[in-house]
Every structure is written in structure tokens, then in C-alpha cells.
Design an enzyme around this catalytic site. Structure first.
Site, PDB file in Angstrom:
ATOM      1  CB  ALA A   1       6.942  21.321   5.320  1.00  0.00           C
TER       2      ALA A   1
ATOM      3  CE  LYS B   1     -10.963 -14.087  -6.474  1.00  0.00           C
ATOM      4  NZ  LYS B   1     -10.791 -14.796  -7.827  1.00  0.00           N
TER       5      LYS B   1
ATOM      6  CD  GLN C   1       9.441  24.977   5.693  1.00  0.00           C
ATOM      7  OE1 GLN C   1       8.496  23.944   6.296  1.00  0.00           O
ATOM      8  NE2 GLN C   1       9.923  25.771   6.758  1.00  0.00           N
TER       9      GLN C   1
ATOM     10  CE1 TYR D   1     -11.810 -19.553  -2.786  1.00  0.00           C
ATOM     11  CE2 TYR D   1     -11.788 -21.074  -4.261  1.00  0.00           C
ATOM     12  CZ  TYR D   1     -11.449 -19.676  -3.952  1.00  0.00           C
ATOM     13  OH  TYR D   1     -11.161 -18.572  -4.825  1.00  0.00           O
TER      14      TYR D   1
ATOM     15  NE  ARG E   1      11.072  14.606  18.215  1.00  0.00           N
ATOM     16  CZ  ARG E   1      10.349  15.368  18.812  1.00  0.00           C
ATOM     17  NH1 ARG E   1      10.365  15.212  20.225  1.00  0.00           N
ATOM     18  NH2 ARG E   1       9.899  16.480  18.332  1.00  0.00           N
TER      19      ARG E   1
ATOM     20  CB  THR F   1       6.760  27.003  13.159  1.00  0.00           C
ATOM     21  OG1 THR F   1       7.292  27.760  13.917  1.00  0.00           O
ATOM     22  CG2 THR F   1       6.843  25.504  13.258  1.00  0.00           C
TER      23      THR F   1
ATOM     24  NE  ARG G   1      -9.550 -14.039  -1.473  1.00  0.00           N
ATOM     25  CZ  ARG G   1      -8.858 -14.756  -2.049  1.00  0.00           C
ATOM     26  NH1 ARG G   1      -9.094 -16.008  -2.211  1.00  0.00           N
ATOM     27  NH2 ARG G   1      -8.180 -14.298  -3.266  1.00  0.00           N
TER      28      ARG G   1
END
Length: 462
Positions: free
Chosen positions: A11, A351, A73, A366, A16, A79, A333
Site C-alpha cells: 500500500a 518492419k 488501506q 529498409y 524515497r 504495517t 521491428r
């Protein structure tokens, strides 16, 4: 064996971490931390799993789906308060409840199973999972009495200097008699530096009532690592990566430099595959046997068959069939499928295309939105022009076709079997079988051209 339940605490915001992503959702080797925890809990086969959610509740539920039940919660008050939110789902049950945090991705099912077994053998009201920490700073200390029984668990902020010197730490994982757990949770107070309701205070309350509280010390402290900041996340990832790589090597995979090879937990690799340093394998990638993947390659959610060579290239949601090869410095791709014995050379991009057996695309080309048959030769610098500025168009090339260097295939076109495209052509219309297509300006040679230029003398070029 009694009934077994599990409560996963997930929860918290995780301030940090200094991230917009909620703490338990941060990935470690391809899975969110809370997913790692749930996966190991599932392997112990409890009758019921409840995940306590709060910050990022919708995202956690979206990730874990129906693998667990949920309790909310709304306010993060510690806790003990978090576990209490699961009372509606578990409060009346008889059996053993495991409580574990969702930010501890390194715990294994084997360790959790040992804790369950030890708790049941000791017939204790509670059992704390402990470890010897080289540097216990930040962890709750396990304080034992003269008979080596658990007396209390004290948090870093509330510990005396003598208590802070203790190296046996609380891993944050417990087994409780389920009904006793909820009885004592209602007795926990918030008389501490943070004014929160601490779950370890349940242990102290049980000891004051002369109840049996056991402690099971795990062998590997590293499993207990809790992730509260980015440094700990990196440490957890490194430890998990070492575990994953060691398992692959045990299965017959050759890793030239395991410390610099990144493999997600859901990746599978066949025996006798060789992987060089600097390779990254992501997602649910599957790699066959006897493959070779060289330095710098990055493969995500792709399927690689046996005897494939990938040289310093990038693959995303692509398929390479048996005996094919690619690279160096090429890119597959999504929705690309490379057939057997296909050669994709250097500096190519493919691709959303299917490439048939034994076709060769050697370099600097390509291919996008195209279906190429078998035994085709694609020359250097060929471009499949698939986008007209509004939408993508598809091209088809038949078997045994030759496409000369520096040609443009402007979709949509169909090139039949055994056709030939002359180098430098721009193809805008279909080509029939066995035809030669030439689509370029006629060459014109102008005689004595240089003699008519103002700078024709040799001295002008010196």
C-alpha cells in the site's frame, strides 16, 4: 499441516524512490517487485492470498488481476494497520498467516516454505523470519531474552545504542496464528517516533502475555533485501540477475561475461547457446539451442529458433526461424518474421514484414510492410517505400526475384516470381513473372563536356 493464508503489504507510496511509479511496481529483471513476491507466495500453495493496496491501488490490481484478493488501506498508518485491513477477509479463519512485504522481491518459495514448516513445528503463536546482517542499519532488530527466545523487535529509530549493535534483523516476514494475529492487532498502539502502528509490536504484546514467539533464521541474508530507494533497487536487480544467469548456465547456456549480461526472469534459452557480454534479453523472449548472440544485441519479446546468429542487433517482437542470421547493427521491428536460412546483413531495418526461406538482404536496406518469398536477393540500399504520408501500403515480392541495388519499391506493388528489378529503379507498378523492370532516366553522354567548362585547365585543379 494447517490451513495457510498470506497477506502481502503493497500500500505504500515509496517516497524515497523519488519516482512517479509506486514503489512495489518498480521492475526487477522484467517483473514488478510485488509480482515477484506474489509468484513465490503462490508456489507455497496457500488457501487464500490477500494483497493490501493503497497508493497506486488501481495499477497494482491491473497488474496482479485475479491472482489475489485485495484489501484497501486508505491511510498509510503503519504495517499493523495495513494487515488489519485484511480482517474482513481473513479474521475468522483458522490456520497460519504469512505476512510479507511487496517490496522484497528476492525471497524464494523455498525460504517461505521453511518458515511455514518451522512455525507449525514450534506450535508458536508467531514466528519471525530473521537474518544476520553485515550492516544492520535501517532494519528492525530482533532482541532475544536469556533463553534465546524473541523478546521484542525494535525499529532503528526507537532502538537504544545497545539494541542498534545487534546484527540479527527482522526481515519483515512473519507467520502468525491467524486468529491470534487479529486479536493482537487491535491492541497495538502508536506510541513511537513515527506515531504509526507497527506490526512488530504484536510480537511484544504476545511476549507480555507469555505466548510462544519463535524465530527462524534464514541462511541467505541477501534474500531479505527490502527496496526503499533507487540504490536498493539496483542492488536487488543485480542479485536477481546473478540468480537468473546462474540458472541459465546450469542449464547449459554459455555466458561469456555473466556480470554484464542482462536477462529478464521470463526469458528462456536453449542449451549450447552462446551469449557475449553486453547482451540484453527482455520480456518473454524465447531463444533456441545452439544460437550465438554477440555483444551489444538487445532482444525484446521475440522468438528465436535453433542455430540462429544475432550479431550486435536489435529485435522487438520479432521471429527468426532456424538457421537465419542478422547483423551487425540491424533492427527487426514488431511483427517481423524471418524465415529459415535467411540472411539479414548489416545496417538493415525490417518492419512488419515476412521474409521467406533463404532470402538475402545484405546491407543498408529498409523493408517495411512487405511479404517477400524465398530465394530472393535484395541489393544494397533497397528501400520499400511503404508510407504515402497518410497510410501504410503493402508490397509483395515473389520467389527467386532479384532486386538491384538502390531500387525503390513504392507500395502497393506486386512483383511476381523470377522477376528482375534493375539497379537504381523506382518501381511503382506491378511486375509480371520473368520480366525485367527498368525505371530510371536514360543515360546521356555529352562529348567534350569538360573542354567547354570555364575551369577546364589542369592548373585550375591544382
Amino acid at each position: 499441516m494447517s490451513n495457510r493464508f498470506t497477506v502481502i503489504l503493497a500500500a505504500g507510496q515509496g517516497t524515497r524512490m523519488k519516482s512517479k511509479l509506486y514503489k512495489v511496481l518498480h521492475p526487477v529483471c522484467g517483473r514488478a517487485m510485488v509480482d515477484h513476491v506474489l509468484t513465490q507466495v503462490e508456489a507455497t500453495q496457500p488457501q487464500q492470498i490477500v494483497t493490501v493496496i493503497g497508493c497506486g491501488a488501481e495499477q497494482v490490481q491491473q497488474l496482479l488481476q485475479q491472482r489475489t484478493q485485495y484489501a484497501v488501506q486508505a491511510q498509510q498508518l503503519g504495517t499493523a494497520h495495513a494487515v488489519l485491513q485484511s480482517e474482513e477477509l481473513l479474521g475468522t479463519k483458522q490456520g497460519t498467516t504469512l505476512v510479507i512485504s511487496g517490496d522484497t522481491p528476492l525471497f524464494t518459495a523455498a525460504t517461505l516454505q521453511k518458515l511455514f514448516t518451522y512455525h507449525e513445528q514450534q506450535q508458536a503463536l508467531a514466528t519471525v523470519l530473521t537474518a544476520q546482517a553485515p550492516d544492520p542499519f535501517g532494519y528492525g532488530r530482533v532482541i532475544r531474552d536469556d533463553h534465546d527466545q524473541v523478546q521484542k523487535i525494535v525499529e532503528q529509530k526507537d532502538a537504544t545504542p545497545q539494541e542498534q549493535a545487534v546484527r540479527e534483523i527482522n526481515t519483515g516476514v512473519y507467520c502468525f496464528d491467524n486468529q491470534a494475529l487479529f486479536h493482537y492487532l487491535h491492541l497495538v498502539r502508536n506510541d513511537n517516533a513515527q506515531h504509526e502502528y507497527y506490526l512488530p509490536d504484536v510480537i511484544e504484546l504476545m511476549r507480555k502475555d507469555q505466548q510462544t514467539v519463535a524465530a527462524f533464521q534464514m541462511a541467505n541474508f541477501e534474500e531479505s533485501l527490502g527496496v526503499n530507494d533507487q540504490a536498493a533497487l539496483a542492488q536487488a536487480t543485480a542479485l536477481m540477475q546473478l540468480r537468473i544467469n546462474q540458472q541459465h548456465m546450469a542449464n547449459g547456456v554459455t555466458l561469456i561475461d555473466p556480470q554484464h549480461t542482462m536477462i529478464d526472469i521470463d526469458v528462456t534459452i536453449g542449451a549450447d547457446t552462446l551469449i557475449e557480454a553486453g547482451v540484453t534479453l527482455k520480456g518473454k523472449t524465447q531463444i533456441g539451442a545452439n544460437c550465438e548472440i554477440t555483444q551489444g544485441s538487445r532482444i525484446t519479446d521475440s522468438i528465436i529458433a535453433d542455430q540462429v546468429r544475432i550479431e550486435s542487433s536489435c529485435l522487438e517482437k520479432a521471429v527468426m526461424q532456424e538457421g537465419s542470421d542478422i547483423g551487425p547493427n540491424s533492427h527487426l521491428r514488431p511483427q517481423t518474421e524471418i524465415g529459415p536460412q535467411v540472411h539479414i546483413g548489416n545496417f538493415c531495418e525490417i518492419k512488419k514484414s515476412q521474409i521467406g526461406a533463404r532470402t538475402k538482404i545484405g546491407h543498408l536496406s529498409y523493408v517495411g510492410d512487405a511479404t517477400l518469398g524465398s530465394d530472393i536477393n535484395v541489393g544494397c540500399g533497397v528501400v520499400f517505400v511503404n508510407y504515402d504520408g497518410v497510410q501504410k501500403w503493402h508490397s509483395e515480392v515473389g520467389d527467386h526475384t532479384f532486386i538491384g541495388s538502390n531500387s525503390n519499391i513504392v507500395a502497393p506493388v506486386k512483383i511476381a516470381d523470377h522477376a528482375f528489378v534493375a539497379a537504381g529503379s523506382t518501381i511503382t507498378a506491378d511486375i509480371s513473372q520473368h520480366d525485367l523492370a527498368i525505371a530510371r532516366a536514360r543515360q546521356v553522354n555529352k562529348p567534350d563536356y569538360w573542354s567547354r567548362l570555364p575551369l577546364a585547365k589542369d592548373s585550375d585543379w591544382q
